[in-house]
Design a protein around this motif. Structure first.
Motif, PDB file in Angstrom:
ATOM      1  N   VAL A  40       0.836  -1.204   0.000  1.00 29.33           N
ATOM      2  CA  VAL A  40       0.000   0.000   0.000  1.00 29.33           C
ATOM      3  C   VAL A  40       0.866   1.247   0.000  1.00 29.33           C
ATOM      4  CG1 VAL A  40      -1.795   1.251   1.236  1.00 29.33           C
ATOM      5  CG2 VAL A  40      -1.810  -1.260   1.211  1.00 29.33           C
ATOM      6  N   PHE A  41       1.896   1.273   0.840  1.00 28.03           N
ATOM      7  CA  PHE A  41       2.756   2.456   0.909  1.00 28.03           C
ATOM      8  C   PHE A  41       3.585   2.615  -0.362  1.00 28.03           C
ATOM      9  CE2 PHE A  41       2.007   1.725   5.465  1.00 28.03           C
ATOM     10  CZ  PHE A  41       1.638   3.004   5.840  1.00 28.03           C
ATOM     11  N   ALA A  42       3.970   1.515  -0.984  1.00 25.47           N
ATOM     12  CA  ALA A  42       4.701   1.601  -2.248  1.00 25.47           C
ATOM     13  C   ALA A  42       3.823   2.210  -3.332  1.00 25.47           C
ATOM     14  CB  ALA A  42       5.198   0.219  -2.668  1.00 25.47           C
ATOM     15  N   MET A  43       2.554   1.818  -3.381  1.00 25.16           N
ATOM     16  CA  MET A  43       1.644   2.384  -4.379  1.00 25.16           C
ATOM     17  C   MET A  43       1.385   3.865  -4.122  1.00 25.16           C
ATOM     18  SD  MET A  43      -1.154  -0.642  -5.150  1.00 25.16           S
ATOM     19  CE  MET A  43      -1.669  -0.845  -3.444  1.00 25.16           C
ATOM     20  N   ILE A  44       1.184   4.235  -2.850  1.00 20.21           N
ATOM     21  CA  ILE A  44       0.947   5.641  -2.526  1.00 20.21           C
ATOM     22  C   ILE A  44       2.171   6.486  -2.867  1.00 20.21           C
ATOM     23  CG2 ILE A  44       0.488   7.270  -0.655  1.00 20.21           C
ATOM     24  CD1 ILE A  44      -1.131   5.115   0.720  1.00 20.21           C
ATOM     25  N   SER A  45       3.364   5.981  -2.553  1.00 21.79           N
ATOM     26  CA  SER A  45       4.589   6.723  -2.854  1.00 21.79           C
ATOM     27  C   SER A  45       4.759   6.912  -4.354  1.00 21.79           C
ATOM     28  CB  SER A  45       5.802   5.988  -2.272  1.00 21.79           C
ATOM     29  OG  SER A  45       5.718   5.890  -0.872  1.00 21.79           O
ATOM     30  N   GLY A  46       4.447   5.864  -5.126  1.00 18.07           N
ATOM     31  CA  GLY A  46       4.550   5.985  -6.574  1.00 18.07           C
ATOM     32  C   GLY A  46       3.606   7.041  -7.133  1.00 18.07           C
ATOM     33  N   LEU A  47       2.365   7.042  -6.644  1.00 19.18           N
ATOM     34  CA  LEU A  47       1.380   8.015  -7.122  1.00 19.18           C
ATOM     35  C   LEU A  47       1.752   9.439  -6.704  1.00 19.18           C
ATOM     36  CD1 LEU A  47      -1.941   6.056  -6.456  1.00 19.18           C
ATOM     37  CD2 LEU A  47      -0.868   6.517  -8.675  1.00 19.18           C
ATOM     38  N   VAL A  48       2.179   9.603  -5.457  1.00 20.57           N
ATOM     39  CA  VAL A  48       2.558  10.936  -4.978  1.00 20.57           C
ATOM     40  C   VAL A  48       3.765  11.457  -5.752  1.00 20.57           C
ATOM     41  CG1 VAL A  48       3.488  12.205  -3.004  1.00 20.57           C
ATOM     42  CG2 VAL A  48       1.579  10.633  -2.686  1.00 20.57           C
ATOM     43  N   GLY A  49       4.751  10.603  -5.969  1.00 24.28           N
ATOM     44  CA  GLY A  49       5.946  11.021  -6.701  1.00 24.28           C
ATOM     45  C   GLY A  49       5.654  11.374  -8.143  1.00 24.28           C
ATOM     46  N   GLY A  50       4.690  10.677  -8.759  1.00 20.57           N
ATOM     47  CA  GLY A  50       4.362  10.968 -10.147  1.00 20.57           C
ATOM     48  C   GLY A  50       3.501  12.206 -10.312  1.00 20.57           C
ATOM     49  N   LEU A  51       2.476  12.337  -9.481  1.00 25.87           N
ATOM     50  CA  LEU A  51       1.540  13.450  -9.619  1.00 25.87           C
ATOM     51  C   LEU A  51       2.060  14.747  -8.998  1.00 25.87           C
ATOM     52  CD1 LEU A  51      -1.795  11.553  -8.793  1.00 25.87           C
ATOM     53  CD2 LEU A  51      -0.933  12.202 -11.048  1.00 25.87           C
ATOM     54  N   GLY A  52       2.837  14.628  -7.942  1.00 19.64           N
ATOM     55  CA  GLY A  52       3.285  15.822  -7.238  1.00 19.64           C
ATOM     56  C   GLY A  52       4.259  16.685  -8.014  1.00 19.64           C
ATOM     57  N   GLY A  53       5.023  16.094  -8.911  1.00 21.73           N
ATOM     58  CA  GLY A  53       6.029  16.871  -9.638  1.00 21.73           C
ATOM     59  C   GLY A  53       5.556  17.476 -10.930  1.00 21.73           C
ATOM     60  N   LEU A  54       4.293  17.287 -11.290  1.00 23.31           N
ATOM     61  CA  LEU A  54       3.812  17.750 -12.592  1.00 23.31           C
ATOM     62  C   LEU A  54       3.782  19.271 -12.700  1.00 23.31           C
ATOM     63  CD1 LEU A  54       0.906  15.226 -13.321  1.00 23.31           C
ATOM     64  CD2 LEU A  54       3.194  15.272 -14.327  1.00 23.31           C
ATOM     65  N   ASN A  55       3.436  19.957 -11.631  1.00 21.17           N
ATOM     66  CA  ASN A  55       3.284  21.420 -11.690  1.00 21.17           C
ATOM     67  C   ASN A  55       4.413  22.154 -10.981  1.00 21.17           C
ATOM     68  OD1 ASN A  55       2.579  20.591  -9.153  1.00 21.17           O
ATOM     69  ND2 ASN A  55       0.917  22.077  -8.906  1.00 21.17           N
ATOM     70  N   GLN A  56       5.578  21.530 -10.841  1.00 25.90           N
ATOM     71  CA  GLN A  56       6.693  22.146 -10.128  1.00 25.90           C
ATOM     72  C   GLN A  56       7.643  22.833 -11.104  1.00 25.90           C
ATOM     73  OE1 GLN A  56       6.691  22.286  -6.885  1.00 25.90           O
ATOM     74  NE2 GLN A  56       4.941  20.907  -6.671  1.00 25.90           N
ATOM     75  N   THR A  57       8.105  24.010 -10.730  1.00 17.98           N
ATOM     76  CA  THR A  57       9.131  24.718 -11.501  1.00 17.98           C
ATOM     77  C   THR A  57      10.471  24.737 -10.779  1.00 17.98           C
ATOM     78  OG1 THR A  57       8.454  26.829 -10.513  1.00 17.98           O
ATOM     79  CG2 THR A  57       7.426  26.188 -12.607  1.00 17.98           C
ATOM     80  N   SER A  58      10.483  24.386  -9.512  1.00 25.23           N
ATOM     81  CA  SER A  58      11.718  24.315  -8.745  1.00 25.23           C
ATOM     82  C   SER A  58      12.363  22.946  -8.955  1.00 25.23           C
ATOM     83  CB  SER A  58      11.444  24.543  -7.262  1.00 25.23           C
ATOM     84  OG  SER A  58      12.584  24.264  -6.485  1.00 25.23           O
ATOM     85  N   LEU A  59      13.635  22.944  -9.301  1.00 26.99           N
ATOM     86  CA  LEU A  59      14.327  21.682  -9.517  1.00 26.99           C
ATOM     87  C   LEU A  59      14.461  20.879  -8.231  1.00 26.99           C
ATOM     88  CD1 LEU A  59      17.181  22.748 -11.974  1.00 26.99           C
ATOM     89  CD2 LEU A  59      15.146  21.401 -12.491  1.00 26.99           C
ATOM     90  N   ARG A  60      14.573  21.569  -7.104  1.00 22.23           N
ATOM     91  CA  ARG A  60      14.701  20.856  -5.830  1.00 22.23           C
ATOM     92  C   ARG A  60      13.400  20.151  -5.452  1.00 22.23           C
ATOM     93  NH1 ARG A  60      17.929  25.652  -2.731  1.00 22.23           N
ATOM     94  NH2 ARG A  60      16.328  26.829  -3.831  1.00 22.23           N
ATOM     95  N   LYS A  61      12.271  20.812  -5.652  1.00 23.01           N
ATOM     96  CA  LYS A  61      10.994  20.136  -5.393  1.00 23.01           C
ATOM     97  C   LYS A  61      10.737  19.032  -6.401  1.00 23.01           C
ATOM     98  CE  LYS A  61       8.073  23.235  -2.735  1.00 23.01           C
ATOM     99  NZ  LYS A  61       6.752  23.902  -2.647  1.00 23.01           N
ATOM    100  N   LEU A  62      11.158  19.249  -7.630  1.00 23.97           N
ATOM    101  CA  LEU A  62      10.996  18.215  -8.650  1.00 23.97           C
ATOM    102  C   LEU A  62      11.796  16.972  -8.283  1.00 23.97           C
ATOM    103  CD1 LEU A  62      10.783  18.879 -12.401  1.00 23.97           C
ATOM    104  CD2 LEU A  62      12.353  17.129 -11.653  1.00 23.97           C
ATOM    105  N   LEU A  63      13.028  17.163  -7.809  1.00 19.80           N
ATOM    106  CA  LEU A  63      13.846  16.039  -7.363  1.00 19.80           C
ATOM    107  C   LEU A  63      13.270  15.399  -6.098  1.00 19.80           C
ATOM    108  CD1 LEU A  63      17.417  17.508  -7.953  1.00 19.80           C
ATOM    109  CD2 LEU A  63      16.331  15.661  -9.231  1.00 19.80           C
ATOM    110  N   ALA A  64      12.610  16.209  -5.252  1.00 19.43           N
ATOM    111  CA  ALA A  64      11.996  15.668  -4.039  1.00 19.43           C
ATOM    112  C   ALA A  64      10.866  14.699  -4.384  1.00 19.43           C
ATOM    113  CB  ALA A  64      11.469  16.800  -3.169  1.00 19.43           C
ATOM    114  N   TYR A  65       9.989  15.095  -5.295  1.00 19.50           N
ATOM    115  CA  TYR A  65       8.902  14.195  -5.681  1.00 19.50           C
ATOM    116  C   TYR A  65       9.415  13.003  -6.472  1.00 19.50           C
ATOM    117  CZ  TYR A  65       5.312  17.391  -4.015  1.00 19.50           C
ATOM    118  OH  TYR A  65       4.498  18.153  -3.213  1.00 19.50           O
TER     119      TYR A  65
END
Length: 342
Positions: A154-179
């Motif tokens: 469950v946590f692996a699936m949530i992490s995958g979804l958060v990492g994929g969706l969270g970086g779509l609207n980021q312009t900061s490279l550090r936040k992009l690398l974080a997601y």
């Protein structure tokens, strides 16, 4: 960023504390190693003259203290189970389990990770993405059982979804690398299902790619996608190197990032985890999409009029590229030594 004597001291404590966690066979020594690691890293953040980095250090400290409290209370209760507590041992094991996930920044416990990454410099970002996750992962692997493996799905699936969706609207490279790092945590949790050897290989490959990219971005002074617009075609070789790093970290074949994801994907399919495999592959495509945004800027949006003053044009960036690779290899060997002790 200047290297001061106390930086070398606390970097040595970081190395020693992770070695202590990997070699420990008692809860107290594991907790002590995690605390030494946390305090030394917080000190590196708090000694910066940048107020945003100090603020991020406080955020990191508060979250890690919360995880340490849960880990210490769970380990003490687990050791005293049957003497002072009548609860089931699974309760305390799960408390330790969730505390470690909070320390790593696995989704949905990722709320602190992008904010901390945004406020610190690139070198500390690289350490937070790689080295700081090694100790909790070492304990997590020893703690797993058949019941926790089902929870890890469950946590692996949530992490995958958060990492994929969270970086779509980021312009900061550090936040992009974080997601992106959160998305890779989903793959690492999936690698635990297969074997420790595959997890070690994935972690070392991910650490090498991330640290190489982080060091290159640090030496070039890139922090936002907008800064990439001014890089242009005048440094074609350097642009190609950065593009290869991004695409490899995103998992585009035939780069190294694709090979490690293919091994994990094949192992998950062989173990019947089809839903987890599908979600991780889908999230990896989303990660690759926002990496392609950066690569598109490098390849097609070159301009001779820099909108952002981010680098000294007289500096030969290729030297920094080579230096970044050498430093990453040194850190890679240090991580390999720690993992051999597990």
């Amino acid at each position: 960023m200047f290297i001061l004597p106390h930086h070398i001291l606390f970097l040595f404590i970081l190395l020693f504390s992770m070695t202590m966690v990997a070699c420990s066979n008692s809860w107290f020594s594991m907790w002590l190693g995690l605390e030494m690691n946390m305090l030394s890293f917080v000190t590196l953040l708090m000694t910066s003259v940048n107020m945003r980095e100090a603020e991020s250090g406080i955020k990191y400290f508060l979250v890690q203290v919360l995880g340490s409290i849960g880990f210490l209370f769970g380990s003490l209760s687990l050791g005293c189970s049957g003497f002072f507590f009548s609860f089931n041992e699974f309760l305390w094991t799960y408390l330790i389990f969730f505390s470690l996930l909070l320390k790593i920044g696995v989704g949905p416990f990722h709320f602190w990770f992008p904010g901390v990454m945004e406020g610190i410099n690139m070198i500390n970002c690289g350490m937070l993405m790689t080295w700081q996750k090694l100790g909790p992962f070492c304990i997590l692997i020893d703690l797993q059982n058949s019941i926790m493996k089902s929870v890890l799905v469950v946590f692996a699936m949530i992490s995958g979804l958060v990492g994929g969706l969270g970086g779509l609207n980021q312009t900061s490279l550090r936040k992009l690398l974080a997601y992106s790092s959160i998305g890779h945590l989903g793959w690492m949790l999936g690698a635990i299902f297969i074997s420790n050897t595959i997890w070690k290989t994935y972690f070392l490959t991910y650490s090498f790619l991330s640290l190489s990219l982080i060091l290159i971005l640090f030496f070039m002074g890139f922090t936002h996608i907008n800064q990439v617009f001014s890089f242009g075609w005048e440094k074609t070789t350097d642009s190609l190197m950065i593009m290869m790093m991004f695409l490899s970290l995103g998992g585009l074949p035939p780069f190294g990032g694709f090979l490690m994801k293919w091994v994990v994907f094949n192992g998950l399919v062989n173990n019947g985890l089809f839903l987890l495999s599908t979600i991780l592959i889908s999230s990896s495509l989303l990660n690759l999409f926002y990496y392609l945004r950066v690569c598109y800027s490098l390849s097609l949006m070159g301009s001779d009029a820099p909108l952002w003053v981010s680098m000294n044009t007289s500096t030969n960036i290729s030297i920094w590229v080579v230096l970044s690779g050498v430093i990453s290899i040194i850190i890679l060997f240090s991580s390999s030594f720690i993992l051999m002790l597990m």
